[in-house]
Design a protein around this motif. Structure first.
Motif, short mmCIF file in Angstrom:
data_model
loop_
_atom_site.label_atom_id
_atom_site.label_comp_id
_atom_site.label_asym_id
_atom_site.label_seq_id
_atom_site.Cartn_x
_atom_site.Cartn_y
_atom_site.Cartn_z
N HIS A 201 0.84 -1.21 0.00
CA HIS A 201 0.00 0.00 0.00
C HIS A 201 0.87 1.25 0.00
O HIS A 201 0.65 2.18 -0.79
N LEU A 202 1.89 1.28 0.86
CA LEU A 202 2.78 2.44 0.94
C LEU A 202 3.52 2.66 -0.37
O LEU A 202 3.68 3.80 -0.83
N GLU A 203 3.99 1.57 -0.98
CA GLU A 203 4.73 1.69 -2.24
C GLU A 203 3.84 2.28 -3.33
O GLU A 203 4.30 3.09 -4.15
N CYS A 204 2.58 1.88 -3.37
CA CYS A 204 1.66 2.40 -4.38
C CYS A 204 1.41 3.89 -4.17
O CYS A 204 1.38 4.66 -5.13
N ILE A 205 1.25 4.30 -2.92
CA ILE A 205 1.06 5.72 -2.60
C ILE A 205 2.29 6.52 -3.06
O ILE A 205 2.17 7.59 -3.67
N LYS A 206 3.47 5.96 -2.79
CA LYS A 206 4.72 6.62 -3.16
C LYS A 206 4.84 6.77 -4.67
O LYS A 206 5.18 7.84 -5.18
N ARG A 207 4.54 5.69 -5.41
CA ARG A 207 4.70 5.74 -6.87
C ARG A 207 3.69 6.67 -7.53
O ARG A 207 3.91 7.13 -8.65
N ASN A 208 2.57 6.90 -6.85
CA ASN A 208 1.57 7.83 -7.38
C ASN A 208 1.76 9.25 -6.87
O ASN A 208 0.90 10.12 -7.06
N ASN A 209 2.92 9.47 -6.19
CA ASN A 209 3.28 10.80 -5.69
C ASN A 209 2.22 11.40 -4.76
O ASN A 209 1.96 12.60 -4.78
N LEU A 210 1.60 10.53 -3.93
CA LEU A 210 0.63 11.00 -2.94
C LEU A 210 1.34 11.22 -1.61
O LEU A 210 2.31 10.54 -1.28
N ASN A 211 0.87 12.18 -0.83
CA ASN A 211 1.47 12.49 0.46
C ASN A 211 1.12 11.42 1.49
O ASN A 211 -0.01 10.94 1.54
N PHE A 212 2.11 11.04 2.31
CA PHE A 212 1.87 10.10 3.40
C PHE A 212 1.22 10.84 4.56
O PHE A 212 1.74 11.85 5.03
N ASN A 213 0.08 10.35 5.02
CA ASN A 213 -0.64 10.96 6.13
C ASN A 213 -0.81 9.90 7.23
O ASN A 213 -1.60 8.98 7.07
N ARG A 214 -0.05 10.03 8.32
CA ARG A 214 -0.07 9.01 9.38
C ARG A 214 -1.47 8.79 9.96
O ARG A 214 -1.80 7.70 10.42
N LYS A 215 -2.30 9.83 9.94
CA LYS A 215 -3.65 9.73 10.51
C LYS A 215 -4.54 8.77 9.72
O LYS A 215 -5.58 8.33 10.22
N LEU A 216 -4.13 8.45 8.48
CA LEU A 216 -4.93 7.57 7.64
C LEU A 216 -4.54 6.10 7.77
O LEU A 216 -4.99 5.27 6.98
N PHE A 217 -3.71 5.77 8.76
CA PHE A 217 -3.29 4.39 9.00
C PHE A 217 -3.70 3.96 10.41
O PHE A 217 -3.32 4.60 11.39
N VAL A 218 -4.49 2.90 10.49
CA VAL A 218 -5.02 2.43 11.78
C VAL A 218 -4.77 0.93 11.89
O VAL A 218 -5.08 0.17 10.98
N GLU A 219 -4.21 0.51 13.04
CA GLU A 219 -4.07 -0.93 13.29
C GLU A 219 -5.22 -1.38 14.18
O GLU A 219 -5.51 -0.76 15.19
N ALA A 220 -5.87 -2.45 13.78
CA ALA A 220 -7.04 -2.92 14.52
C ALA A 220 -7.02 -4.44 14.63
O ALA A 220 -7.12 -5.12 13.62
N ASN A 221 -6.92 -4.97 15.84
CA ASN A 221 -6.94 -6.41 16.05
C ASN A 221 -8.35 -6.96 16.16
O ASN A 221 -8.59 -8.15 16.01
#
Length: 335
Positions: A201-221
């Motif tokens: 997912h991160l690599e795809c965001i990077k290749r599409n030149n999108l900004n990384f936003n930590r708030k948009l990542f959630v870990e849920a068990n």
């Protein structure tokens, strides 16, 4: 008529030892006698007691299988694949589910040791954060093969899906719909499958030149975080995500219900994607896009891999990968 070696011997008027040697294709039994014995065994529906045979050879003929849960279609189909291969090769299964609990996982390993299993197939629980119990069983020369949920860094053999590639492809599909803010809800990154999906997912965001936003990542068990007011605030806020990718279809259904309660329409207002392609995903309103993870194939490959190790066959690779497929439905199709 008795369905035993004794019964066959009495039926043909020959000794039990001759019947036994014939059934085992022994060289000192002539072809005609072998054929008579096999025909009689078939007619009498005789099946050898493989457990007793294996005990005499100091082998249990048993494979231990640990899965995190049985409700999830992924694991029930994986077990189906495992069972078909095991039965074909003359092995029996001893099945256990950890219920996403590490202590139960450890108890299962201990039970398997007492049962003298010849090998173990494992998909690790979400809760597992210490992997000593798997190293201990390996010290006893019991082969262990992990499938799907794998412990990073352990020197064990693994069978996994193409998690990086399919996550990249799934993310690219979302971006191709013209969106850039994707809420990515993932499982524990200590497990390799979730870690590789995260990286894809991160690599795809990077290749599409999108900004990384930590708030948009959630870990849920589990699903308890759905009730969290912060999530609702994010979904109702001015920078609401335009798409949501979530770790399985059960969670996707829960999310769909939450979005409807907030009067947020899928796919008009927000796109939604799950994982595992559970049967109900296609009947949701709207039908949910998901990843078809080939669980039955993964189970079959893992079982074949383990049995090869039990037999001491030479294996070149310590890991095997099976391909997943993106199933696109209405939930990610912009009107």
């Amino acid at each position: 008529m008795s369905k035993t070696i004794q019964g066959i011997a009495e039926h043909l008027g020959i000794s039990k030892s001759t019947v036994s040697r014939a059934l085992n294709n022994h060289a000192d039994v002539n072809k005609e006698t072998k054929e008579r014995v096999l025909i009689a065994a078939n007619e009498m529906n005789y099946h050898p007691n493989t457990i007793a045979q294996n005990l005499r050879k100091q082998k249990s003929g048993i494979i231990g299988v640990i899965v995190p849960e049985l409700v999830n279609q992924f694991f029930s189909k994986a077990i189906k694949g495992i069972r078909e291969v095991a039965e074909r090769e003359g092995y029996h299964l001893l099945l256990s589910h950890s219920d996403e609990n590490m202590e139960r996982e450890i108890k299962s390993i201990n039970t398997f040791e007492k049962a003298r299993v010849e090998g173990i197939l494992v998909s690790v629980s979400n809760e597992t954060n210490n992997f000593d119990h798997f190293d201990n069983i390996k010290l006893n020369d019991v082969p262990v093969v992990f499938f799907d949920r794998v412990c990073p860094g352990l020197e064990h053999d693994i069978v996994v899906g193409d998690n990086f590639d399919i996550s990249f492809k799934a993310t690219q599909h979302m971006i191709d719909q013209g969106i850039s803010r994707i809420l990515y809800i993932h499982g524990p990154l200590k497990l390799l499958n979730f870690k590789r999906r995260y990286e894809g997912h991160l690599e795809c965001i990077k290749r599409n030149n999108l900004n990384f936003n930590r708030k948009l990542f959630v870990e849920a068990n589990d699903l308890t975080w759905f009730d969290h007011q912060i999530l609702i605030k994010v979904l109702k806020g001015p920078e609401r995500p335009e798409g949501i990718m979530i770790y399985n279809d059960y969670a996707a259904m829960k999310m769909l219900s939450l979005l409807k309660s907030l009067d947020i329409k899928v796919p008009d207002d927000i796109l939604l994607m799950g994982f595992n392609n559970e049967p109900f995903a296609q009947y949701a309103d709207p039908p949910i896009t998901s990843v078809n993870h080939p669980s039955e194939e993964m189970g079959s490959v893992a079982a074949e891999y383990l049995i090869s190790k039990i037999k001491g066959l030479e294996i070149e690779d310590s890991s095997k990968m099976v391909k997943s497929e993106l199933i696109i439905r209405d939930s990610t199709q912009k009107p």
